[in-house]
Design an enzyme around this catalytic site. Structure first.
Site, short mmCIF file in Angstrom:
data_model
loop_
_atom_site.label_atom_id
_atom_site.label_comp_id
_atom_site.label_asym_id
_atom_site.label_seq_id
_atom_site.Cartn_x
_atom_site.Cartn_y
_atom_site.Cartn_z
N LYS A 124 0.83 -1.21 0.00
CA LYS A 124 0.00 0.00 0.00
C LYS A 124 0.85 1.25 0.00
O LYS A 124 0.46 2.26 -0.58
CB LYS A 124 -0.95 0.00 1.20
N LYS A 161 -4.02 -10.44 -6.80
CA LYS A 161 -5.24 -10.77 -6.06
C LYS A 161 -6.43 -9.94 -6.58
O LYS A 161 -6.26 -8.77 -6.90
CB LYS A 161 -4.97 -10.42 -4.59
N LYS A 183 -11.03 -5.22 -3.99
CA LYS A 183 -12.12 -4.25 -4.01
C LYS A 183 -11.69 -2.96 -4.71
O LYS A 183 -12.50 -2.26 -5.26
CB LYS A 183 -12.54 -3.87 -2.58
P1 TYM Z 1 -10.21 -7.12 3.43
O1 TYM Z 1 -11.36 -6.20 3.63
O2 TYM Z 1 -9.15 -6.73 2.48
O3 TYM Z 1 -10.73 -8.55 3.03
C1 TYM Z 1 -11.73 -9.21 3.78
C2 TYM Z 1 -11.53 -10.70 3.78
O4 TYM Z 1 -11.61 -11.21 2.45
C3 TYM Z 1 -10.44 -11.90 2.13
N1 TYM Z 1 -10.14 -11.64 0.72
C4 TYM Z 1 -9.91 -12.57 -0.21
N2 TYM Z 1 -9.90 -13.90 -0.12
C5 TYM Z 1 -9.65 -14.58 -1.27
N3 TYM Z 1 -9.37 -14.00 -2.46
C6 TYM Z 1 -9.38 -12.66 -2.58
N4 TYM Z 1 -9.12 -12.10 -3.75
C7 TYM Z 1 -9.66 -11.88 -1.41
N5 TYM Z 1 -9.75 -10.56 -1.17
C8 TYM Z 1 -10.05 -10.42 0.14
C9 TYM Z 1 -9.37 -11.34 3.05
O5 TYM Z 1 -8.30 -12.21 3.25
C10 TYM Z 1 -10.16 -11.11 4.31
O6 TYM Z 1 -10.29 -12.29 5.06
N6 TYM Z 1 -7.73 -6.00 7.58
C11 TYM Z 1 -8.77 -6.85 7.03
C12 TYM Z 1 -10.11 -6.66 7.71
C13 TYM Z 1 -10.05 -6.86 9.17
C14 TYM Z 1 -10.04 -8.09 9.88
C15 TYM Z 1 -9.95 -7.74 11.25
C16 TYM Z 1 -10.12 -9.43 9.48
C17 TYM Z 1 -9.97 -5.84 10.08
N7 TYM Z 1 -9.91 -6.38 11.33
C18 TYM Z 1 -9.92 -8.71 12.24
C19 TYM Z 1 -10.08 -10.40 10.49
C20 TYM Z 1 -9.98 -10.05 11.84
C21 TYM Z 1 -8.91 -6.52 5.56
O7 TYM Z 1 -8.53 -5.48 5.12
O8 TYM Z 1 -9.57 -7.47 4.84
#
Ligand code: TYM
Length: 336
Positions: free
Chosen positions: A116, A198, A201
């Site tokens: 990032k 990957k 979003k």
């Molecule tokens: P985030 O919002 O980027 O993604 C949310 C969840 O989706 C999974 N994910 C994917 N899995 C497979 N293929 C993909 N292309 C893909 N894109 C996203 C991510 O691995 C994630 O599980 N920091 C975290 C959010 C968060 C969180 C937490 C998660 C904040 N606090 C506490 C668990 C526990 C995040 O940005 O995920």
């Protein structure tokens, strides 16, 4: 403690963009149907969404839409605690304490921080750097046993485990050691036209990203133009190194239909990519159709959604507060 006999599961997604097929297959799909076995906490990680420049109105809208989509994906609010991260102020408070128990070197090594900051060179802010401490707070407030995440978030859960070890090493058994759970299939869904990156979003609409709420015609178009390879046999075979595009489509098809890679190879044996790509698209469209209908229906009922997130925040806050009090006492803050 409530539900003492049940193990605790927790996870979150940041509403920094609309949910993608990756968010669904890598995360939400593995959360549902767990509520009998676990006491489950799932939240909209809105505080994590402001580490990059964002549109406040879009963040508000997406936070509510994400809640409607969680419910539409099968997370029954009667059986799961669904809440908005910023509604439970203990997240920010514990994050500050944990900042003091995470090392500069550790935080510097986080892949997401490196990626990032490379992409946002003009805005490498403190929040981007300490983001994993807020994520550790999100997790540890609820003392979960299991944290289901996609592959890319596993490193942050590992850092949380380091913090637990360091903190408990000083103060005794304050935090339960959380285990990351990464599904075997679907944990890393790649972009359809750039299978080395990957699916995210924040990807551009015109790239190979599929959104949970995309129109069926758009989804079919995205799959039809998915990158495969120039292999002259045009053979559907699982080989992530040599055939990353095909392997990604197989991952999506496997996660969507429950079929094994062997079964998929047999199903498309000798048929080439022309049959395979639309078949994956159709499977995704059919999987998402009832979710989309339900999400639209729920989104129209704002009063219901408000009731859900208020009740969720109340329950979450009760648990979060217990952990925070314990931490404050351990580190020596004078009670008010
Ligand atoms: P985030 O919002 O980027 O993604 C949310 C969840 O989706 C999974 N994910 C994917 N899995 C497979 N293929 C993909 N292309 C893909 N894109 C996203 C991510 O691995 C994630 O599980 N920091 C975290 C959010 C968060 C969180 C937490 C998660 C904040 N606090 C506490 C668990 C526990 C995040 O940005 O995920």
């Amino acid at each position: 403690m409530e539900n003492q006999e049940k193990k605790v599961m927790l996870s979150g997604i940041k509403p920094s963009g609309d949910l993608t097929l990756g968010s669904y297959l890598g995360a939400i799909k593995n959360w549902g149907a767990r509520s009998e076995e676990f006491d489950c906490y799932y939240f909209m990680a809105d505080m994590h969404a402001i580490t990059v420049r964002h549109d406040p109105a879009a963040l508000r809208r997406r936070t509510l839409e994400q809640l409607a989509q969680y419910i539409a994906c099968g997370l029954d609010p009667e059986k799961n605690t669904l809440f908005v991260q910023s509604h439970v102020h203990q997240h920010a408070e514990l994050a500050w304490v944990l900042n003091c128990y995470a090392m500069f070197g550790e935080l510097s090594r986080m892949t997401q921080f490196k990626d990032k900051s490379a992409k946002n060179a003009e805005n490498i802010n403190g929040g981007l750097f300490t983001y994993p401490c807020l994520m550790a707070a999100d997790i540890l407030l609820y003392q979960p046993d299991v944290v289901p995440v996609g592959e890319d978030q596993k490193q942050h859960v590992e850092l949380t485990r380091n913090i637990v070890q360091r903190f408990n090493g000083i103060y005794g058994d304050v935090f339960k050691m959380p285990e990351p759970y990464v599904a075997k299939v679907g944990a890393r869904i790649m972009n359809l036209v750039d299978p080395k990156s990957k699916m995210s979003k924040s990807d551009d609409t015109n790239t190979g990203r599929v959104l949970l709420m995309d129109d069926p015609a758009v989804i079919m178009k995205q799959f039809k133009r998915a990158i495969t390879d120039s292999d002259t046999e045009r053979c559907v075979r699982y080989d992530p190194e040599e055939k990353p595009g095909v392997a990604n489509l197989m991952q999506i098809y496997a996660a969507t239909t429950g079929k094994s890679f062997d079964e998929i190879e047999k199903e498309f044996d000798g048929q080439g990519y022309g049959k395979f790509k639309p078949a994956v698209g159709e499977a995704v469209v059919e999987m998402l159709r009832p979710i989309q209908e339900e999400a639209r229906r729920i989104m129209a009922d704002k009063a219901y959604l408000e009731g859900v997130y208020r009740a969720g925040a109340e329950k979450a806050e009760y648990i979060a507060n217990k952990t925070l009090r314990k931490v404050y006492k351990k580190v020596g803050f004078l009670p008010r």
